[in-house]
Design a protein around this motif. Structure first.
Motif, PDB file in Angstrom:
ATOM      1  N   ASN A 271     -67.599 -51.136  57.372  1.00 37.40           N
ATOM      2  CA  ASN A 271     -67.248 -51.944  56.205  1.00 37.40           C
ATOM      3  C   ASN A 271     -68.450 -52.561  55.500  1.00 37.40           C
ATOM      4  O   ASN A 271     -68.277 -53.264  54.503  1.00 37.40           O
ATOM      5  N   ASP A 272     -69.647 -52.296  55.986  1.00 40.37           N
ATOM      6  CA  ASP A 272     -70.865 -52.839  55.357  1.00 40.37           C
ATOM      7  C   ASP A 272     -71.410 -51.793  54.392  1.00 40.37           C
ATOM      8  O   ASP A 272     -72.279 -50.994  54.723  1.00 40.37           O
ATOM      9  N   ASN A 273     -70.881 -51.796  53.187  1.00 39.35           N
ATOM     10  CA  ASN A 273     -71.239 -50.790  52.200  1.00 39.35           C
ATOM     11  C   ASN A 273     -71.891 -51.442  50.993  1.00 39.35           C
ATOM     12  O   ASN A 273     -71.457 -52.490  50.520  1.00 39.35           O
ATOM     13  N   ALA A 274     -72.930 -50.812  50.517  1.00 38.10           N
ATOM     14  CA  ALA A 274     -73.573 -51.246  49.278  1.00 38.10           C
ATOM     15  C   ALA A 274     -73.109 -50.312  48.157  1.00 38.10           C
ATOM     16  O   ALA A 274     -72.856 -49.129  48.374  1.00 38.10           O
ATOM     17  N   GLU A 275     -73.037 -50.856  46.976  1.00 37.54           N
ATOM     18  CA  GLU A 275     -72.557 -50.072  45.833  1.00 37.54           C
ATOM     19  C   GLU A 275     -73.454 -48.860  45.587  1.00 37.54           C
ATOM     20  O   GLU A 275     -74.687 -48.965  45.592  1.00 37.54           O
ATOM     21  N   ASP A 276     -72.815 -47.699  45.422  1.00 37.67           N
ATOM     22  CA  ASP A 276     -73.495 -46.436  45.122  1.00 37.67           C
ATOM     23  C   ASP A 276     -74.477 -46.003  46.209  1.00 37.67           C
ATOM     24  O   ASP A 276     -75.408 -45.237  45.942  1.00 37.67           O
TER      25      ASP A 276
ATOM     26  N   GLU B 153     -74.724 -42.087  52.388  1.00 40.44           N
ATOM     27  CA  GLU B 153     -74.666 -42.283  53.836  1.00 40.44           C
ATOM     28  C   GLU B 153     -76.076 -42.359  54.419  1.00 40.44           C
ATOM     29  O   GLU B 153     -76.348 -43.178  55.306  1.00 40.44           O
ATOM     30  N   ALA B 154     -76.991 -41.538  53.912  1.00 40.47           N
ATOM     31  CA  ALA B 154     -78.374 -41.571  54.394  1.00 40.47           C
ATOM     32  C   ALA B 154     -79.016 -42.930  54.117  1.00 40.47           C
ATOM     33  O   ALA B 154     -79.756 -43.464  54.953  1.00 40.47           O
TER      34      ALA B 154
ATOM     35  N   ARG C 174     -74.520 -45.392  63.094  1.00 47.02           N
ATOM     36  CA  ARG C 174     -73.272 -46.060  63.475  1.00 47.02           C
ATOM     37  C   ARG C 174     -73.239 -46.161  65.008  1.00 47.02           C
ATOM     38  O   ARG C 174     -73.476 -45.179  65.701  1.00 47.02           O
ATOM     39  N   PRO C 175     -72.957 -47.326  65.546  1.00 52.67           N
ATOM     40  CA  PRO C 175     -72.902 -47.478  67.002  1.00 52.67           C
ATOM     41  C   PRO C 175     -71.850 -46.558  67.627  1.00 52.67           C
ATOM     42  O   PRO C 175     -70.740 -46.435  67.109  1.00 52.67           O
ATOM     43  N   THR C 176     -72.229 -45.906  68.713  1.00 50.39           N
ATOM     44  CA  THR C 176     -71.292 -45.027  69.405  1.00 50.39           C
ATOM     45  C   THR C 176     -71.029 -45.471  70.841  1.00 50.39           C
ATOM     46  O   THR C 176     -70.159 -44.926  71.500  1.00 50.39           O
TER      47      THR C 176
END
Length: 126
Positions: free
Chosen positions: A101-106, A109-110, A119-121
């Motif tokens: 849920n920590d997304n920056a606009e535009d 994924e890289a 992403r923690p696994t």
């Protein structure tokens, strides 16, 4: 009651609390009724546990007049596999959700990986 416990388990609430480290917190683990309803837990109100190999820092607190006892003396099995592993799984789900849920606009994924890391696994509190 142990006063410097690393972990607290409260059976009525099905909650496991980690009291030490940077990742302190509590999780209600209510998705496993077969675990919480085992006969060995029926007379236990709470557990205070310190992972330091000193039994006097632990306390298994009973619902009735049974004297409180150390974790080892209570012979309830391995604390890590029964409680810490459940807390770790809940914490992993939380940090994965936070990452998702920590997304920056535009942001691609890289770019997100560059900013946050992969992403923690897995997660282990030990």
């Amino acid at each position: 009651m142990a006063t410097n416990a690393d972990w607290t388990v409260i059976f009525d609430d099905k909650v496991i609390i980690k009291r030490t480290g940077s990742d302190q917190g509590s999780y209600i683990i209510n998705n496993d009724d077969s675990f919480w309803s085992q006969d060995k837990w029926s007379n236990i109100w709470a557990i205070q546990y310190k992972d330091d190999n000193h039994d006097y820092n632990d306390s298994v607190e009973h619902r009735d007049e049974t004297p409180h006892a150390t974790w080892a003396a209570s012979e309830l099995g391995d604390f890590n596999s029964q409680f810490i592993s459940r807390w770790d799984a809940a914490h992993l789900a939380k940090i994965q959700s936070n990452w998702d849920n920590d997304n920056a606009e535009d942001e691609t994924e890289a770019e997100k990986i560059a900013r946050l890391g992969e992403r923690p696994t897995s997660y282990s509190s030990s």
